[in-house]
Design a protein around this motif. Structure first.
Motif, PDB file in Angstrom:
ATOM      1  N   THR A 134       4.470  -0.414  -7.945  1.00  0.00           N
ATOM      2  CA  THR A 134       3.742  -0.522  -6.904  1.00  0.00           C
ATOM      3  C   THR A 134       3.280  -1.683  -6.483  1.00  0.00           C
ATOM      4  OG1 THR A 134       2.856   1.559  -8.456  1.00  0.00           O
ATOM      5  CG2 THR A 134       1.336   0.573  -6.786  1.00  0.00           C
ATOM      6  N   PRO A 135       3.790  -1.954  -5.494  1.00  0.00           N
ATOM      7  CA  PRO A 135       3.148  -2.660  -3.937  1.00  0.00           C
ATOM      8  C   PRO A 135       2.044  -3.537  -4.345  1.00  0.00           C
ATOM      9  CG  PRO A 135       4.587  -1.634  -3.437  1.00  0.00           C
ATOM     10  CD  PRO A 135       4.040  -0.914  -4.074  1.00  0.00           C
ATOM     11  N   LEU A 136       1.625  -4.040  -3.846  1.00  0.00           N
ATOM     12  CA  LEU A 136      -0.054  -4.484  -3.348  1.00  0.00           C
ATOM     13  C   LEU A 136       0.190  -5.365  -2.106  1.00  0.00           C
ATOM     14  CD1 LEU A 136      -1.027  -7.172  -6.551  1.00  0.00           C
ATOM     15  CD2 LEU A 136      -0.772  -4.919  -6.372  1.00  0.00           C
ATOM     16  N   MET A 137      -1.159  -5.187  -1.019  1.00  0.00           N
ATOM     17  CA  MET A 137      -1.325  -6.026  -0.419  1.00  0.00           C
ATOM     18  C   MET A 137      -2.578  -6.712   0.218  1.00  0.00           C
ATOM     19  SD  MET A 137      -1.987  -6.383   2.724  1.00  0.00           S
ATOM     20  CE  MET A 137      -3.523  -4.454   3.827  1.00  0.00           C
ATOM     21  N   ALA A 138      -2.387  -8.148   0.185  1.00  0.00           N
ATOM     22  CA  ALA A 138      -3.675  -8.941   0.334  1.00  0.00           C
ATOM     23  C   ALA A 138      -3.438 -10.151   2.007  1.00  0.00           C
ATOM     24  CB  ALA A 138      -4.319  -9.567  -0.894  1.00  0.00           C
ATOM     25  N   ASN A 139      -4.098 -10.196   2.706  1.00  0.00           N
ATOM     26  CA  ASN A 139      -4.512 -11.022   3.608  1.00  0.00           C
ATOM     27  C   ASN A 139      -2.814 -10.622   4.785  1.00  0.00           C
ATOM     28  OD1 ASN A 139      -6.733 -12.376   3.283  1.00  0.00           O
ATOM     29  ND2 ASN A 139      -6.411 -12.672   1.487  1.00  0.00           N
ATOM     30  N   GLY A 140      -1.909  -9.187   4.659  1.00  0.00           N
ATOM     31  CA  GLY A 140      -1.398  -9.099   5.733  1.00  0.00           C
ATOM     32  C   GLY A 140       0.111  -9.548   5.197  1.00  0.00           C
ATOM     33  N   VAL A 141      -0.297  -9.463   3.655  1.00  0.00           N
ATOM     34  CA  VAL A 141       1.179  -9.591   2.987  1.00  0.00           C
ATOM     35  C   VAL A 141       1.175  -8.559   2.084  1.00  0.00           C
ATOM     36  CG1 VAL A 141       2.412 -11.389   1.179  1.00  0.00           C
ATOM     37  CG2 VAL A 141       0.119 -12.028   3.451  1.00  0.00           C
ATOM     38  N   THR A 190      -1.197   2.660  -0.105  1.00  0.00           N
ATOM     39  CA  THR A 190      -1.093   2.368   1.107  1.00  0.00           C
ATOM     40  C   THR A 190      -2.545   1.667   2.173  1.00  0.00           C
ATOM     41  OG1 THR A 190      -2.792   4.092   2.861  1.00  0.00           O
ATOM     42  CG2 THR A 190      -4.136   4.329   1.145  1.00  0.00           C
ATOM     43  N   TYR A 191      -2.754   1.037   3.138  1.00  0.00           N
ATOM     44  CA  TYR A 191      -3.434   0.120   2.650  1.00  0.00           C
ATOM     45  C   TYR A 191      -3.531  -0.053   4.947  1.00  0.00           C
ATOM     46  CZ  TYR A 191       1.345  -2.498   4.260  1.00  0.00           C
ATOM     47  OH  TYR A 191       2.546  -2.381   4.525  1.00  0.00           O
ATOM     48  N   MET A 192      -4.815  -0.387   5.789  1.00  0.00           N
ATOM     49  CA  MET A 192      -4.711  -0.740   6.884  1.00  0.00           C
ATOM     50  C   MET A 192      -4.875  -1.631   7.275  1.00  0.00           C
ATOM     51  SD  MET A 192      -5.430   1.116   9.971  1.00  0.00           S
ATOM     52  CE  MET A 192      -7.061   2.784   9.501  1.00  0.00           C
ATOM     53  N   LEU A 193      -4.086  -2.359   8.319  1.00  0.00           N
ATOM     54  CA  LEU A 193      -3.224  -3.410   8.866  1.00  0.00           C
ATOM     55  C   LEU A 193      -3.533  -3.063  10.388  1.00  0.00           C
ATOM     56  CD1 LEU A 193      -2.366  -6.263   8.539  1.00  0.00           C
ATOM     57  CD2 LEU A 193      -0.647  -6.012   8.484  1.00  0.00           C
ATOM     58  N   HIS A 194      -3.540  -4.152  11.622  1.00  0.00           N
ATOM     59  CA  HIS A 194      -3.314  -4.504  12.535  1.00  0.00           C
ATOM     60  C   HIS A 194      -4.632  -2.944  12.866  1.00  0.00           C
ATOM     61  CE1 HIS A 194      -0.770  -7.776  12.503  1.00  0.00           C
ATOM     62  NE2 HIS A 194      -2.500  -8.274  12.049  1.00  0.00           N
ATOM     63  N   GLY A 195      -5.065  -2.821  13.212  1.00  0.00           N
ATOM     64  CA  GLY A 195      -5.882  -0.779  12.937  1.00  0.00           C
ATOM     65  C   GLY A 195      -4.761  -0.019  12.765  1.00  0.00           C
ATOM     66  N   LYS A 196      -2.774  -0.141  12.258  1.00  0.00           N
ATOM     67  CA  LYS A 196      -2.721   1.534  11.566  1.00  0.00           C
ATOM     68  C   LYS A 196      -2.662   1.044   9.515  1.00  0.00           C
ATOM     69  CE  LYS A 196       1.337   1.989  13.866  1.00  0.00           C
ATOM     70  NZ  LYS A 196       2.491   1.215  14.745  1.00  0.00           N
TER      71      LYS A 196
END
Length: 650
Positions: free
Chosen positions: A77-84, A621-627
């Protein structure tokens, strides 16, 4: 159950911490379960029932070249922080950082562990990694197949020189026991968990169905300083002489018995200052004559102090386990309201499809657990617990044990064949023990849910707004018989096997190529944890090809059966989302699987999109640049592991 009711409070660190009850915060996904309570919940709702069918694959990341051979069971399961986006990948368990918007590779790190990696009991990419920040520095922490804790700079992938020895803590050292640094039977495929400045690491071992010996490495749990790698504490999951619980291992068996690690994910409540450890079985999954007694802390939930590792409370869910009912997944931390009163609780899903709900402050059951008498066996030398704890609420959310009513019944002929087949097996309720397999007698104990579910490592999800818990379970039947090892194979008197005229055989059972038990073969249950009641259940997964195309079922209208697998679910503001296990052939003749969404209030279908292979890791799931993005790992036979990122079109 034993409680220490003195609870130490702990201030939340302002820079990092994700509450155990908010779900994934800030549109990101910084820890394996979304938050430290493993709720696997996000309040995002850009993707919903009105547009789920319009999701597109906006990028993908193939892992086949990350290692000496492709990996087909990609469980990260990936992680997402600060756009990475960060994930483990490939058969060598490389770590990669990707641009979370485009999937572009930013950096990668891999350890070549030689003989130590080759001998590792838990190989491949594992379940993922951990992220830490103090608001300035960022680190990625993961555990190699060879059982080493690595700290990397999250921006560059370069090891942190001030952590351990040049970025590495050797987890086979400083473990209160001696072990071979190359061949020891200890590793971990789950992720470390970081809370504040403490990183907690569990342990896993080889499968215990056919152990090489009654003696093995012990799976202790340790906490380390996230900045320096210094060991802060250790919890002995098999008590040492003089420690609480030692006398529950009769005839001195605590001295040589091993395993009893925490191979599942760990949960943390920072406000209470507690970590919650789901402990697995001891050495020898299904024969316990060499380890008599109830055997704390095997198959127990143990709450320990986050800073010291001191036990605060424990509850043993299975006494003297003989069924491989080790606790397979994270306890989900839930704040609920029972009889009008708020309760800080945890919900523990299990392989036996029993949801155990405990007060996470005291360890007391939220609804009473009754120590019910269970069937006793007659295996020579075995020790049997006379009772097992059974919750009064919620009800079992899938089948366990076995009865004639559970058998395939598409046609009277198939049912009759199934009854004839199981006449060679012992049937009974959950906790009916294994028996010695005899070629001219009973072959084994038939168990629905053995050996890989009900629910396995993927666990469940919790909605902190509605207090509903969602969990996938699979329904498969297995035979649990015991046979003596072949000469020189092991020093145990019995291990798992089914004997036939031509020798030992495995324990999967079918009728004309069809599953022995009736569907659904996989389903999702929604359980109201305020009331302890099941709200809805739906089959999850399209009907398998072998059922659609079976000559024995020609002309029959078979409703969607669901499919087995180890499937994690994701809950958002309006949806429950999960991919299917394995593949099926659609109306266009295309093989693949579906990523499905359900209305979380009713369980009704809310959309589905195509995937080229089945889900192997849990969605996030995550939100990035409005998407909003949904990312999950897929893979399977002939299809190396791949990450898929879904989003709505521009």
């Amino acid at each position: 159950m034993h409680c220490d009711r003195t609870i130490l409070s702990m201030c939340l660190l302002a820079a990092l911490p994700l509450s155990a009850q908010t779900g994934a915060a800030g549109g990101e996904w910084r820890t394996y379960g979304g938050d430290l309570g493993n709720t696997r919940y996000s309040p995002l709702d850009q993707i919903n029932a009105t547009n789920f069918n319009h999701l597109q694959i906006v990028w993908s990341f193939k892992t086949g070249n990350f290692g000496p051979e492709p990996e087909y069971r990609f469980e990260s399961t990936p992680l997402m922080a600060n756009g990475v986006l960060y994930t483990t990948a490939g058969s060598r368990r490389a770590v990669v950082a990707l641009d979370a918007e485009t999937g572009e590779l930013l950096w990668m790190h891999a350890e070549h562990e030689g003989a130590r990696g080759t001998a590792a009991p838990r190989r491949l990419s594992g379940h993922g990694l951990a992220y830490w920040t103090d608001g300035k520095a960022e680190r990625i922490l993961y555990i190699t197949p060879g059982y080493r804790l690595i700290a990397l700079d999250a921006k560059t992938g370069i090891p942190i020189p001030t952590f351990g020895e040049e970025g590495v803590v050797d987890l086979r050292l400083d473990d209160d026991q001696e072990m071979d640094l190359v061949t020891a039977d200890i590793g971990l495929h789950s992720t470390p968990i970081v809370a504040g400045n403490t990183v907690i690491v569990g342990a896993a071992h080889r499968s215990g169905e056919q152990p090489r010996s009654k003696t093995n490495v012990k799976g202790y749990v340790r906490g380390f300083d996230v900045k320096t790698g210094k060991r802060l504490w250790i919890f002995h999951t098999i008590p040492r002489q003089g420690e609480f619980g030692y006398d529950t291992w009769e005839k001195g068996s605590a001295e040589y018995t091993g395993n009893t690690g925490v191979w599942a994910q760990i949960s943390v409540d920072e406000e209470l200052g507690m970590a919650y450890l789901p402990v697995e079985s001891p050495t020898q999954d299904s024969y316990g004559g060499d380890r008599p007694g109830s055997a704390l802390f095997a198959e127990s939930l143990v709450a320990v102090d986050l800073k010291t590792g001191q036990r605060k409370w424990h509850y043993q869910l299975v006494h003297h386990g003989l069924w491989d009912f080790d606790i397979p997944c994270a306890p989900v931390l839930v704040n609920i309201t029972v009889d009008g009163k708020p309760v800080k609780a945890l919900a523990q899903a299990t392989k036996q499809s029993i949801l155990y709900v405990l007060n996470r402050v005291t360890g007391e059951p939220v609804w009473p657990f009754v120590e019910r008498p269970v069937p006793q066996g007659d295996v020579p030398g075995e020790w049997y617990s006379p009772t097992q704890p059974i919750p009064t609420k919620p009800p079992f959310y899938d089948l366990n044990g076995s009865t004639l009513d559970d058998l395939i019944d598409f046609t009277p002929e198939l049912k009759a064949q199934a009854i004839k087949l199981v006449s060679r097996y012992k049937l009974g309720p959950v906790f009916t023990p294994p028996l010695v397999s005899k070629v001219d007698g009973t072959l084994g104990t038939l168990i629905v849910g053995y050996p890989n579910g009900g629910t396995n490592w993927a666990g469940g999800s919790f909605d902190p707004q509605t207090h509903i818990y969602y969990v996938f379970s699979q329904r498969v039947a297995g035979s649990l018989g015991l046979v003596p090892p072949e000469a020189g194979e092991s020093d145990v008197p019995y291990y798992v096997g089914t004997i036939h005229e031509n020798g030992h055989a495995f324990h999967r059972l079918t009728i004309q190529g069809l599953p022995l038990v009736k569907p659904p073969y996989g389903r999702i249950s929604a359980i109201n944890l305020d009331a302890g009641e099941i709200v809805w259940q739906v089959p999850h997964g399209e009907t398998p090809d072998e059922i659609r195309n079976s000559p024995a079922l020609k002309g029959l209208n078979i409703p969607r059966t669901g499919r087995p697998g180890i499937i994690g679910v994701l809950t958002t503001k309006t949806l429950v989302i999960a991919g299917e296990g394995g593949v099926f052939t659609n109306a266009a003749g295309q093989k693949g699987a579906l990523l499905r969404a359900y209305d979380k209030a009713t369980g009704k279908d809310a959309g589905a999109v195509y995937m080229p292979s089945g889900q192997t890791g849990s969605p996030m799931t995550y939100m990035l640049h409005g998407k909003q993005y949904i990312v999950l790992a897929i893979g399977g036979q002939g299809y190396p592991g791949e990450l898929l990122a879904f989003s709505l079109g521009d």
